[in-house]
Design a protein around this motif. Structure first.
Motif: not given
Length: 158
Positions: A88, A94, A96, A131-132, A135, A141, A154
């Motif tokens: 990401v 993305v 999730f 946070s993403l 990743k 996460v 994810i």
């Protein structure tokens, strides 16, 4: 010595800002000036709410013009190469799933200048995006949000 903030954005985001700026300069600014002219014709400005309202709108429009000019001048366009990859990053879309059994959510990670959560575009400065970023698909996460901590997995990155 201060450096000006850089505004990362997609080319589409920059184009939208340029269109808004053009509209403010060519249409909205003239409308506000006309409203001020009309309000002045009502006489006594000290008790003229139409005049006060038009002046406030003029201040808002001029402030927005200045902000947009600064954002466009300091824009850093995110290229396709920067968006591609298996992790990401800024410019990624993305998807999730909130764990343990939440629904899937999809967001594009964009610069703060073009963030619009209602259109599925979140700022790279937001807690979720922070946070993403970095990743990969399949990773779980932990995301700190104002409402507390949540865990997500994810499922895809485009």
């Amino acid at each position: 010595m201060s450096t000006e903030k850089v505004f990362p954005m997609t080319q589409e985001g920059k184009t939208k800002l340029e269109q808004e700026l053009e509209n403010l300069k060519t249409v909205k600014r003239k409308e506000v000036v006309e409203r001020i002219k009309i309000a002045r014709s009502f006489g006594d400005l000290s008790e003229n709410s139409e005049y006060d309202s038009a002046k406030e709108e003029q201040a808002f429009v001029e402030g927005r013009i200045t902000t947009l000019e600064n954002m466009i001048r300091n824009a850093k366009i995110i290229t396709e190469d920067e968006m591609k990859g298996d992790a990401v990053s800024l410019g990624s879309t993305v998807t999730f799933m909130e764990l343990p059994d939440g629904e899937e959510e999809t967001y594009s990670i964009v610069g703060s200048a073009e963030a619009d959560p209602f259109e599925g575009k979140i700022s790279n400065d937001s807690p979720i995006a922070k946070s993403l970023i970095g990743k990969k698909v399949g990773e779980e996460v932990s995301v700190q949000t104002p409402g507390g901590e949540m865990s997500v997995k994810i499922t895809s990155i485009n």
